[in-house]
Design an enzyme around this catalytic site. Structure first.
Site, PDB file in Angstrom:
ATOM      1  N   ASP A 269     -17.087  -2.172   3.555  1.00 38.75           N
ATOM      2  CA  ASP A 269     -15.715  -1.733   3.366  1.00 38.75           C
ATOM      3  C   ASP A 269     -15.640  -1.132   1.963  1.00 38.75           C
ATOM      4  O   ASP A 269     -16.525  -1.337   1.121  1.00 38.75           O
ATOM      5  CB  ASP A 269     -14.742  -2.896   3.530  1.00 38.75           C
ATOM      6  CG  ASP A 269     -13.356  -2.422   3.969  1.00 38.75           C
ATOM      7  OD1 ASP A 269     -13.033  -1.234   3.758  1.00 38.75           O
ATOM      8  OD2 ASP A 269     -12.593  -3.226   4.516  1.00 38.75           O
ATOM      9  N   GLU A 617       4.772  -2.764   5.757  1.00 38.65           N
ATOM     10  CA  GLU A 617       3.576  -3.525   6.133  1.00 38.65           C
ATOM     11  C   GLU A 617       2.389  -2.585   6.270  1.00 38.65           C
ATOM     12  O   GLU A 617       2.513  -1.474   6.764  1.00 38.65           O
ATOM     13  CB  GLU A 617       3.798  -4.298   7.437  1.00 38.65           C
ATOM     14  CG  GLU A 617       4.087  -3.434   8.649  1.00 38.65           C
ATOM     15  CD  GLU A 617       4.069  -4.213   9.959  1.00 38.65           C
ATOM     16  OE1 GLU A 617       3.683  -5.397   9.956  1.00 38.65           O
ATOM     17  OE2 GLU A 617       4.454  -3.632  10.984  1.00 38.65           O
TER      18      GLU A 617
END
Length: 870
Positions: A269, A617
């Site tokens: 990542d 979000e």
């Protein structure tokens, strides 16, 4: 003259030498890929090898190897590209379709557009830029174990089986069916045991039980790696049992490479390898982190620093150059399988034209998936569908005309986005009066009623604003481009550029204008932007969010005198991702709910479009508003201001329909008790408004089913950081949900009959099941037939677990036989040591429109059958 002859001779010889690579085996498309890859890798120097192991791999000109950036996204349509693309519903919404065929086709269409983008970028000499490559870091198949996780919207929900089947369909659709070439390369992420919280993800160390690891967190990865042939895997930020995921013995070495025999590539990542020594503190420095990640077969670093330390790691003996070669072979194998080293004539995907972008077929499929994703949560008194003969309708709320909300995160930018207001207006036509008011923000009731001040703005005698754009983030040097623009109100999706010739990331801008006041007054303004900005009035710093921006507009006031001029300068910089900057003026007004209700007393129906938004979000967001933290949520309750407004709207006596948009479960017990109709529309993509209008007015029968449990309150949730599955998700939750996993109503009715299944079977024997499904209602519609298995009395077993589903379309009055076959694996459980086994005794099979014992209202009843396993 001799010098000139020598120079010309060297030039010719150099040109000839520079073309020698064309004769190397690496460029011979008739040879096996393995032979070509080996030839390429062994021609590289140590420094060249390491350079190919970061996401932005540089060109190697003496071998003709072009630069390539591995980083690209296509979560629900190609994302962040500089070109207009089709944007499908967010992943969680697509999961609500329970339609593997539709997801397969969406992925296929997305790969088609991705190929067109890559081909166009190549023709324009931009094929080395980010977000135009063919390696997509999608899908996100983490388990949405807790509704507070802001990135849960990117997943296929809380169930391992549903996630596995949908994820596999996506991979197969994206990667194509060519026997030689990949259409595009998918990547299963984030491996593994990763689902928030966002603010602590870089340092969290998770200790899952072996049961939970193999029962919940790994099955979807196993399906994609072993059965679907996914090209790549992304390892996660967090640690598991003391080791960062990208350097984890159990996950990376024992499971992924040895047990599952994965031969594809692994990427970290982004900047996860920095976490080894910065946050996890498991490694002393970048060199130690790089060596350990490579040893654990992390082939490429998404990042810009750590893997360059591999040069030192080789030279000091921490690793061997042969270990680099293993990773490089995996990486170049992917590039060869994508056809990036072969003639266009050999690769049919390389011939995809730009005309496929936003094609009518793709747009139609975006609408189909948006329609299928909508979940009818409540419909008492037959309020829905609404009549098209109504004369006046009100559309109210923060998501009524919110293009950001419908597009979700990790999104591309389509040419046209249909919001709820637009969809209803198009549906009803000009003869129906439509009243639209935003009324509130998502979390507060005070709005800036905007005024148009463009007539007051000028720069050196010209109307508007001078915009100076720089090709760096520090406003350094001479602007690359200087333009006159009408105002300061801009939004650029990731991959888009605000000015010609400006790169799509790491730029900055300075906006200068003079405001000539039309009256003596106190003017209210809002300034907002991302990634960072600052605002000056008459050369005095008024707002400084250059390094500490938080999502949410910053208000400021400016006392002005008529005909006086005020210098306004806004400086802005962009790092990564979407970007926007805006300065707006208006009157700050607290909404009077009673007055609003009074204005709506003559309408025939009220649509309230609320919920939450990807503005609140998402991934590691700097959000600081009540109920939200760092991209996650601190409560699953609907924001209080929306509950209050809905109460006021109900006082009109008119039917109020709540259209809820969200990427996660919202607790709405009060709304469920009092409102007659509620639909969950998620983040529905470019055609969201059309799909919502079709459902509201009966042109589409809602058929979405929840891929997550909608809990009744925060009291139903365990600690966010606790990764134990006890009392989590429908498989282990012992309480009463507000809306259960698999739930969704319809305008029609379905019945189940003629269940056929064996009374007893031997262990290891498949179980065949069939049932007759009938549409007994007055509407044509789709039913999602769901099959669950439970093992009563067996310790640590799920309450029940989904083991089969089919989406079936039936006209009213039509019947169809639906069949399933349960394999031994479907009938098995995971023990405390992570081993799979099939228990004997009673196995309960349920089949119907949802979970047994959790039907609500018109939800279909469920048939149960007990099979004795011998």
């Amino acid at each position: 003259m001799k010098k000139l002859i020598v120079f010309i001779g060297l030039f010719v010889a150099g040109s000839s030498l520079g073309q020698q690579y064309k004769s190397f085996p690496m460029w011979d498309h008739t040879l096996p890929v393995e032979q070509r890859v080996n030839d390429l890798v062994h021609r590289l120097t140590l420094e060249e090898k390491v350079g190919q192991m970061v996401n932005a791999a540089p060109a190697i000109t003496h071998l003709g190897i072009p630069a390539y950036d591995w980083w690209n996204e296509t979560l629900h349509g190609v994302a962040r590209t500089p070109y207009h693309v089709t944007s499908y519903p967010q992943a969680i919404a697509m999961a609500a379709t329970w339609d593997t065929a539709a997801l397969f086709l969406m992925a296929d269409y997305s790969a088609t557009e991705g190929r067109a983008i890559h081909n166009r970028a190549t023709a324009e000499g931009k094929d080395n830029e980010r977000y135009v490559g063919l390696t997509y870091w999608t899908p996100n198949i983490n388990i949405f174990r807790d509704p507070r996780w802001g990135r849960g919207q990117e997943t296929y929900g809380e169930d391992p089986y549903l996630t596995a089947k949908l994820g596999a369909a996506f991979v197969r659709g994206l990667q194509g069916d060519d026997p030689i070439y990949l259409k595009a390369a998918a990547c299963a992420k984030h491996f593994a045991v990763h689902s928030g919280p966002e603010p602590s993800r870089h340092s969290d160390d998770i200790h899952p039980s072996l049961h939970d690891l193999w029962d919940t967190y790994l099955p979807a990865f196993h399906e994609l790696v072993v059965n679907a042939g996914v090209a790549g895997v992304m390892c996660a930020y967090n640690a598991v049992d003391g080791q960062p995921c990208c350097g984890n013995d159990l996950l990376m070495t024992n499971i992924l490479r040895r047990q599952w025999k994965f031969t594809g590539y692994v990427t970290s990542d982004c900047w996860a390898l920095d976490d080894f020594f910065k946050y996890h503190k498991t490694h002393k420095d970048a060199t130690a982190a790089a060596a350990d990640a490579l040893i654990h077969s992390t082939d490429i670093e998404c990042g810009t620093s750590v893997y360059y330390s591999l040069i030192n790691a080789v030279k000091t003996g921490l690793i061997s150059e042969a270990q680099l070669d293993t990773s490089l072979s995996r990486l170049f194998t992917i590039r060869y399988r994508l056809g990036l080293f072969d003639p266009v004539s050999q690769v049919r995907y390389a011939q995809t034209p730009a005309s496929v972008l936003e094609s009518p077929e793709h747009d139609a499929h975006a609408l189909k998936m948006a329609s299928e994703s909508i979940v009818l949560l409540k419909n008492s008194e037959g309020v829905l569908p609404l009549s098209k003969k109504i004369k006046r309708i009100a559309v109210i709320g923060p998501n009524a005309d919110n293009k950001i909300a419908v597009l979700g995160n990790y999104n591309g930018t389509p040419s046209r986005v249909v919001t709820v207001v637009e969809g209803i207006r198009e549906k009803l036509g000009p003869d129906v009066t439509l009243i639209y008011e935003k009324a509130i923000n998502h979390t507060n009731d005070t709005l800036l009623n905007y005024r148009d001040i463009t007539a007051m703005l000028s720069f050196k005698g010209s109307p508007g604003v001078q915009a100076a754009y720089f090709d760096n983030e520090q406003l350094e040097g001479t602007p690359l481009q200087t333009l006159i623009e009408k105002d300061i109100d801009h939004y650029w999706a990731e991959g888009q550029t605000p000015a010609p010739n400006l790169k799509t990331i790491h730029y900055s801008a300075r906006y200068t204008t003079f405001l000539k006041a039309a009256a003596t007054e106190i003017m209210n303004f809002e300034v907002d932007g991302d990634d960072g900005y600052r605002l000056f009035i008459n050369d005095s710093l008024i707002v400084d969010a250059w390094t500490k921006n938080r999502w949410g507009a910053r208000p400021f006031v400016l006392p002005v005198r008529k005909d006086s001029s005020y210098k306004i300068v806004v400086e802005f910089h962009q790092n990564e991702g979407n970007a926007f900057i805006q300065v707006k003026a208006g009157d700050r007004v607290k909404t009077d709910f009673a007055a609003l209700a009074g204005r709506l007393k003559d309408v025939d129906a009220i649509i309230f479009a609320g919920g939450i938004s990807p503005q609140l979000e998402g991934e590691e967001m700097p959000v600081s508003v009540p109920g939200f933290d760092g991209g996650d949520r601190t409560t699953i309750m609907l924001p209080k201001v929306q509950t209050a407004l809905l109460k006021a709207l109900q006082q009109t006596g008119k039917p109020v329909v709540f259209v809820m948009m969200t990427g996660s479960a919202i607790a709405i017990p009060e709304e469920d008790a009092k409102l007659p109709a509620i639909i969950n529309a998620w983040y529905g993509g470019q055609r969201a408004g059309t799909a919502i209008a079709d459902v509201l007015f009966g042109d589409y029968n809602p058929s979405g089913r929840l891929p997550v449990t909608f809990y009744a309150s925060d009291k139903d949730l365990r600690s966010f950081k606790d990764y134990s599955m006890q009392n989590r998700t429908y498989r282990y939750f012992r309480g009463k949900p507000l809306y259960p996993f698999g739930y969704g109503l319809s305008y029609t009715h379905f019945s189940y009959s003629e269940l056929k299944v064996a009374e007893s079977v031997r262990k290891g024997t498949p179980v065949s099941i069939s049932v007759l499904l009938t549409n007994t209602g007055q509407f044509d519609g789709d039913e999602v037939v769901q099959l669950y298995v439970s093992h009563p009395g067996v310790a640590n077993a799920p309450i029940r677990a989904l083991k089969g589903f089919q989406r079936i379309s039936l006209k009213h009055g039509e019947s169809k036989k639906v069949s399933f076959t349960l394999t031994t694996e479907d009938l098995s459980l995971v023990d405390d040591n992570g081993k799979r086994y099939q228990p004997g005794g009673k196995t309960v099979i349920s089949i119907g429109g949802g979970q047994p014992g959790q039907e609500r209202g018109d939800m279909n009843k469920v048939l149960l059958h007990t099979v004795m396993v011998r």
